[in-house]
Design a protein around this motif. Sequence first.
Motif, short mmCIF file in Angstrom:
data_model
loop_
_atom_site.label_atom_id
_atom_site.label_comp_id
_atom_site.label_asym_id
_atom_site.label_seq_id
_atom_site.Cartn_x
_atom_site.Cartn_y
_atom_site.Cartn_z
N ALA A 5 0.85 -1.19 0.00
CA ALA A 5 0.00 0.00 0.00
C ALA A 5 0.88 1.24 0.00
CB ALA A 5 -0.91 0.02 1.22
N VAL A 6 0.29 2.32 -0.47
CA VAL A 6 0.93 3.63 -0.45
C VAL A 6 0.04 4.56 0.35
CG1 VAL A 6 1.67 5.61 -1.85
CG2 VAL A 6 2.04 3.29 -2.70
N LEU A 7 0.64 5.30 1.26
CA LEU A 7 -0.08 6.32 2.01
C LEU A 7 -0.20 7.56 1.14
CD1 LEU A 7 -0.90 5.80 4.99
CD2 LEU A 7 0.82 7.44 5.62
N TYR B 164 -3.07 -1.25 -2.70
CA TYR B 164 -3.98 -0.32 -2.05
C TYR B 164 -3.38 1.07 -1.90
CZ TYR B 164 -5.99 -4.78 -0.63
OH TYR B 164 -6.52 -6.04 -0.64
N LEU B 165 -4.28 2.02 -1.76
CA LEU B 165 -3.93 3.38 -1.34
C LEU B 165 -4.61 3.61 0.00
CD1 LEU B 165 -4.38 5.58 -4.54
CD2 LEU B 165 -2.31 5.40 -3.15
N ILE B 166 -3.87 4.12 0.95
CA ILE B 166 -4.45 4.52 2.23
C ILE B 166 -4.45 6.04 2.24
CG2 ILE B 166 -4.27 4.43 4.74
CD1 ILE B 166 -2.70 1.78 4.40
N HIS B 167 -5.64 6.62 2.20
CA HIS B 167 -5.80 8.07 2.12
C HIS B 167 -5.91 8.61 3.55
CE1 HIS B 167 -6.83 7.41 -2.14
NE2 HIS B 167 -7.42 6.33 -1.67
N VAL C 26 5.44 5.43 2.26
CA VAL C 26 4.92 6.62 2.91
C VAL C 26 5.71 7.84 2.44
CG1 VAL C 26 4.53 7.72 5.16
CG2 VAL C 26 4.43 5.25 4.96
N PRO C 27 5.04 8.87 1.91
CA PRO C 27 5.74 10.11 1.61
C PRO C 27 5.81 10.96 2.87
CG PRO C 27 3.46 10.34 1.02
CD PRO C 27 3.63 8.92 1.51
N PRO C 28 6.65 11.98 2.90
CA PRO C 28 6.60 12.93 4.01
C PRO C 28 5.21 13.57 4.05
CG PRO C 28 8.62 13.21 2.76
CD PRO C 28 7.74 12.29 1.97
N LEU C 29 4.58 13.56 5.21
CA LEU C 29 3.24 14.10 5.34
C LEU C 29 3.27 15.55 5.82
CD1 LEU C 29 1.48 11.08 7.10
CD2 LEU C 29 1.54 11.63 4.66
N GLY C 30 2.35 16.34 5.32
CA GLY C 30 2.20 17.71 5.80
C GLY C 30 3.08 18.74 5.13
#
Length: 167
Positions: free
Chosen positions: A16-18, A70-73, A109-113
């Motif tokens: 999955a990718v966030l 999957y994508l986790i949004h 996971v990419p950097p969030l925010g």
Amino acid sequence: MIEIRHADLTRVAAGAVLRSVAADGSAVTPLMRRLELAAGPEVAAQCQRLGELPVGSAVITAGGALPAAYLIHVAVRSVDQPVTADGVRRALSNGLRRAVEWEIETLAVPPLGLGAGNLDAEEAAGIMIPVLVEHLRTARHPREVIVVVESDYEREAFERALAAAPV
């Protein structure tokens, strides 16, 4: 295991990718828009049907044409709530909960925010790495997290945070 990888998130093979989104499911950065486009129109349609998401929440959809099942949004902001450290922390934690529920082995996971007027890479790394380290210490899934960065600055910030994290 946590790996920091300088790569194109749309091409990373993972369970999955966030994907960080606004409360209405829209992309919050150009990278998240590219991820949406790469996933395809069926995934975009699924996102539109989700409705308004509370900041900090996480929902899962198919990965579409991505090399991820999957994508986790994860919702990191809304019209009323800007990106904050707490919102990013809750979104990441809930995204990890979805990975546990779906028994996802590898999570990209990419950097969030990140983004104009939001967190910088060092702030994001300082929030995300402790959450990831603690989660991997106690949970069965995911077994591997790949933090996918787009620049040397982001890579260095996440590598420093990872090196400073308690083992």
